[in-house]
Design an enzyme around this catalytic site. Structure first.
Site, PDB file in Angstrom:
ATOM      1  N   SER A   1     -13.159  -9.976  -6.051  1.00 32.26           N
ATOM      2  CA  SER A   1     -11.941  -9.620  -5.324  1.00 32.26           C
ATOM      3  C   SER A   1     -11.020 -10.811  -5.095  1.00 32.26           C
ATOM      4  O   SER A   1      -9.947 -10.664  -4.518  1.00 32.26           O
ATOM      5  CB  SER A   1     -12.293  -9.000  -3.969  1.00 32.26           C
ATOM      6  OG  SER A   1     -13.034  -9.916  -3.175  1.00 32.26           O
TER       7      SER A   1
ATOM      8  N   ASN B   1     -19.496  -8.913   5.560  1.00 32.90           N
ATOM      9  CA  ASN B   1     -19.062  -7.586   6.018  1.00 32.90           C
ATOM     10  C   ASN B   1     -18.185  -7.681   7.262  1.00 32.90           C
ATOM     11  O   ASN B   1     -17.158  -7.006   7.377  1.00 32.90           O
ATOM     12  CB  ASN B   1     -20.281  -6.707   6.326  1.00 32.90           C
ATOM     13  CG  ASN B   1     -21.119  -6.426   5.092  1.00 32.90           C
ATOM     14  OD1 ASN B   1     -20.775  -6.849   3.993  1.00 32.90           O
ATOM     15  ND2 ASN B   1     -22.237  -5.739   5.278  1.00 32.90           N
TER      16      ASN B   1
ATOM     17  N   ASN C   1      26.471   1.675 -10.018  1.00 33.06           N
ATOM     18  CA  ASN C   1      25.303   2.507  -9.729  1.00 33.06           C
ATOM     19  C   ASN C   1      24.590   2.074  -8.450  1.00 33.06           C
ATOM     20  O   ASN C   1      24.453   0.878  -8.183  1.00 33.06           O
ATOM     21  CB  ASN C   1      24.323   2.458 -10.897  1.00 33.06           C
ATOM     22  CG  ASN C   1      24.895   3.063 -12.155  1.00 33.06           C
ATOM     23  OD1 ASN C   1      25.685   4.002 -12.095  1.00 33.06           O
ATOM     24  ND2 ASN C   1      24.533   2.519 -13.304  1.00 33.06           N
TER      25      ASN C   1
ATOM     26  N   TYR D   1     -21.014  -0.673   5.839  1.00 33.05           N
ATOM     27  CA  TYR D   1     -20.189  -1.244   4.784  1.00 33.05           C
ATOM     28  C   TYR D   1     -20.667  -0.772   3.409  1.00 33.05           C
ATOM     29  O   TYR D   1     -21.867  -0.709   3.124  1.00 33.05           O
ATOM     30  CB  TYR D   1     -20.223  -2.783   4.820  1.00 33.05           C
ATOM     31  CG  TYR D   1     -19.355  -3.384   3.728  1.00 33.05           C
ATOM     32  CD1 TYR D   1     -17.980  -3.489   3.909  1.00 33.05           C
ATOM     33  CD2 TYR D   1     -19.901  -3.778   2.512  1.00 33.05           C
ATOM     34  CE1 TYR D   1     -17.175  -4.008   2.905  1.00 33.05           C
ATOM     35  CE2 TYR D   1     -19.107  -4.293   1.498  1.00 33.05           C
ATOM     36  CZ  TYR D   1     -17.741  -4.403   1.707  1.00 33.05           C
ATOM     37  OH  TYR D   1     -16.947  -4.894   0.695  1.00 33.05           O
TER      38      TYR D   1
ATOM     39  N   THR E   1      23.823  20.774   7.392  1.00 34.58           N
ATOM     40  CA  THR E   1      22.547  21.479   7.374  1.00 34.58           C
ATOM     41  C   THR E   1      22.476  22.215   6.035  1.00 34.58           C
ATOM     42  O   THR E   1      23.499  22.737   5.558  1.00 34.58           O
ATOM     43  CB  THR E   1      22.415  22.490   8.535  1.00 34.58           C
ATOM     44  OG1 THR E   1      23.437  23.497   8.412  1.00 34.58           O
ATOM     45  CG2 THR E   1      22.556  21.792   9.881  1.00 34.58           C
ATOM     46  N   HIS E   2      21.317  22.214   5.412  1.00 31.45           N
ATOM     47  CA  HIS E   2      21.156  22.786   4.076  1.00 31.45           C
ATOM     48  C   HIS E   2      22.107  22.131   3.075  1.00 31.45           C
ATOM     49  O   HIS E   2      22.473  22.758   2.073  1.00 31.45           O
ATOM     50  CB  HIS E   2      21.375  24.307   4.096  1.00 31.45           C
ATOM     51  CG  HIS E   2      20.592  25.024   5.148  1.00 31.45           C
ATOM     52  ND1 HIS E   2      19.261  25.319   5.021  1.00 31.45           N
ATOM     53  CD2 HIS E   2      20.966  25.466   6.384  1.00 31.45           C
ATOM     54  CE1 HIS E   2      18.835  25.931   6.117  1.00 31.45           C
ATOM     55  NE2 HIS E   2      19.847  26.023   6.965  1.00 31.45           N
TER      56      HIS E   2
ATOM     57  N   LYS F   1      31.100   2.357 -14.418  1.00 26.60           N
ATOM     58  CA  LYS F   1      30.053   2.742 -13.476  1.00 26.60           C
ATOM     59  C   LYS F   1      29.718   1.642 -12.468  1.00 26.60           C
ATOM     60  O   LYS F   1      29.680   0.462 -12.793  1.00 26.60           O
ATOM     61  CB  LYS F   1      28.764   3.119 -14.229  1.00 26.60           C
ATOM     62  CG  LYS F   1      28.851   4.348 -15.102  1.00 26.60           C
ATOM     63  CD  LYS F   1      29.037   5.618 -14.294  1.00 26.60           C
ATOM     64  CE  LYS F   1      27.843   5.964 -13.448  1.00 26.60           C
ATOM     65  NZ  LYS F   1      26.640   6.270 -14.243  1.00 26.60           N
TER      66      LYS F   1
ATOM     67  N   GLN G   1     -13.891  -2.648  -0.680  1.00 23.96           N
ATOM     68  CA  GLN G   1     -13.155  -3.744  -1.311  1.00 23.96           C
ATOM     69  C   GLN G   1     -11.866  -3.229  -1.937  1.00 23.96           C
ATOM     70  O   GLN G   1     -10.846  -3.916  -1.953  1.00 23.96           O
ATOM     71  CB  GLN G   1     -14.029  -4.404  -2.377  1.00 23.96           C
ATOM     72  CG  GLN G   1     -13.365  -5.540  -3.131  1.00 23.96           C
ATOM     73  CD  GLN G   1     -14.344  -6.244  -4.047  1.00 23.96           C
ATOM     74  OE1 GLN G   1     -15.259  -6.924  -3.585  1.00 23.96           O
ATOM     75  NE2 GLN G   1     -14.165  -6.071  -5.357  1.00 23.96           N
TER      76      GLN G   1
END
Length: 489
Positions: A27, A123, A298, A330, A168-169, A296, A335
């Site tokens: 790890s 642990n 964006n 554990y 709304t909607h 454009k 991990q």
């Protein structure tokens, strides 16, 4: 010493690990991010060992010096005294961050460094490190949240009495102050902040002294490490302490809600920046162009913010499935919970930091917003309310105004364009005072309740909200400045 014997657990084994498995199960590639947490927890444990007379005073101080040397070697410092020294790369044949710190400590002070692991287990170490990491990152994120919330407040103050349609909607509903809309997002962020703080309260217990599962075999005073690391108290049960990752999942779910709120803001800005709405000018510093279409601009930032929910919620869902059905205590499955935390944390902190800058740079086209409020019958509910004050039951008032709207649609006009004679065909209650009751300003001000968009209510709410945000800023600054284990980077 052979590679196998260099491992922290190798005494019982005769055969070497399969090299591919050895690399796969490590790890250190990701938990190296816990270096400062691991060193802080190690210092706290060393103090407990000294109190238990396992370490002499001289040994304790030598170990602390060695751990400080590890930090000095591998952690960057942003202050002027450091001279901008570049830290050493964390290259080592280590299984995990615990192994790495032990190796580097032994390099610094010799075999005395091996005494540090007395009375503890990896642990409990990883359970402690993760709690420290999430606590620190939560406090940092609180500061970013407060900064973003402040930008909403500043924009709300600058907006004054500017109006916009609410939806709304995704259909125009009623006019609201732009400030009212902005303050809605501050409420979301303040809830996110409170959830983060609640999460920290629940995780702020110290697992050190829990051992691998049943508790330390030395008579350690667990309150020593607890106090050193600014935890509330020692954890109450060693099996739970080493096997608990609730706090990881809770934290990721809090981040999911924050990302969700960010995505709602991002979606509205994306829509409002279109030619069809035209309510917002996108800041060029946070936009890109098209490689094919020269005209454009964006909304890349807001589009990416929308997508981040998937990444953050994906982390929460992944951890949920990792923890599902695990027996106490554990298991190495745990991990796998670390990488989602690191990825989600990094993504969310950068996103919120960018959103604060983006929000500050936004420009609203309040003329377009106001024009959108003056058509589409956004004053229809105010018109129905006028009839209610004339004694008409709301259901009847709703029907009368609905009929008037239908008439206007056929005629191609708005309610305020009708004559009094035309209005009276829908009810004798209409009088000349109907027209001032449905102006844009009157429509705003008829929502005169706490939390409503009446102009004086929004001014009051803005003052109160600014106080709340400033308190959060002061609070988070204090939290970050008192973090016991983190070096300024």
């Amino acid at each position: 010493m052979s590679e196998q014997h260099a491992k922290m657990w190798s005494g019982r084994f005769r055969e070497p690990l399969d090299p591919t498995f050895d690399h796969w199960q490590r790890s250190f590639g990701f938990d190296r991010q816990l270096l400062q947490e691991e060193v802080a927890a190690s210092k706290a444990h060393a103090l407990a060992l000294k109190a238990a007379e396992v370490l002499t005073d001289a040994e304790y101080h030598r170990i602390i010096e060695g751990l400080d040397e590890v930090i000095a070697r591998f952690v960057p410092v942003a202050d002027s005294l450091s001279g901008g020294r570049t830290p050493e790369p964390m290259n080592a044949d280590a299984e995990d961050i615990h192994h790495f710190v032990e190796m580097k400590l032994v390099e610094a002070i010799g075999d005395l460094g091996l005494k540090l692991h007395t009375g503890r287990s990896r642990n409990e170490q990883i359970a402690t490190d993760l709690r420290l990491y999430i606590r620190f990152r939560s406090h940092m994120l609180l500061a970013f949240l407060a900064a973003w919330a402040l930008q909403f407040v500043e924009k709300a103050k600058a907006a004054g009495d500017a109006v916009m349609p609410s939806y709304t909607h995704l259909q125009r509903a009623e006019p609201v102050l732009v400030a009212h809309w902005l303050l809605a997002y501050v409420e979301m962020l303040l809830r996110d902040a409170s959830r983060l703080e609640d999460c920290v309260k629940r995780l702020n217990y110290c697992p050190l002294g829990s051992g691998p599962i049943a508790g330390a075999t030395l008579a350690l005073d667990r309150t020593i490490a607890t106090k050193e690391l600014a935890f509330t108290a020692p954890t109450a049960n060693s099996m739970d302490a080493t096997g608990d990752r609730d706090f990881v999942l809770e934290y990721l779910n809090v981040l999911t809600l924050l990302a969700l709120h960010a995505s709602r803001f991002a979606e509205e800005i994306t829509l409002f920046a279109t030619a069809e709405f035209g309510f917002v000018d996108l800041p060029e510093a946070f936009s890109t162009g098209s490689s094919a279409m020269p005209q454009k601009k964006n909304p890349d930032l807001t589009e990416l913010v929308r997508a981040k929910v998937g990444r953050i919620n994906g982390a929460a869902q992944a951890v949920t499935l990792m923890l599902k059905g695990l027996p106490l205590a554990y298991n190495k499955d745990m991990q796998e919970t670390q990488e989602p935390v690191f990825i989600a944390t990094s993504s969310m902190q950068l996103t919120v930091n960018l959103l604060a800058k983006f929000t500050a740079a936004l420009k609203f086209r309040t003329d377009r917003m106001r024009a959108a409020c003056e058509s589409g019958f956004l004053n229809a509910m105010a018109a129905a309310t006028y009839l209610v004050y004339k004694g008409v039951p709301f259901r009847k008032a709703h029907e009368k105004i609905g009929n008037a709207v239908r008439y206007c649609l056929d005629k191609g006009c708005e309610l305020n364009d009708l004559t009094l004679d035309e209005l009276k065909q829908f009810g004798s209650e209409f009088e000349q005072d109907f027209f001032p009751a449905i102006t844009l300003e009157a429509t705003l001000d008829c929502h005169d309740v706490i939390g409503g968009t009446a102009r004086h209510r929004v001014r009051e709410a803005l003052k109160e909200t600014e106080v709340r945000v400033q308190k959060l800023i002061v609070h988070t600054a204090a939290l970050v400045s008192t973090i016991p284990h983190r070096r300024r980077q």
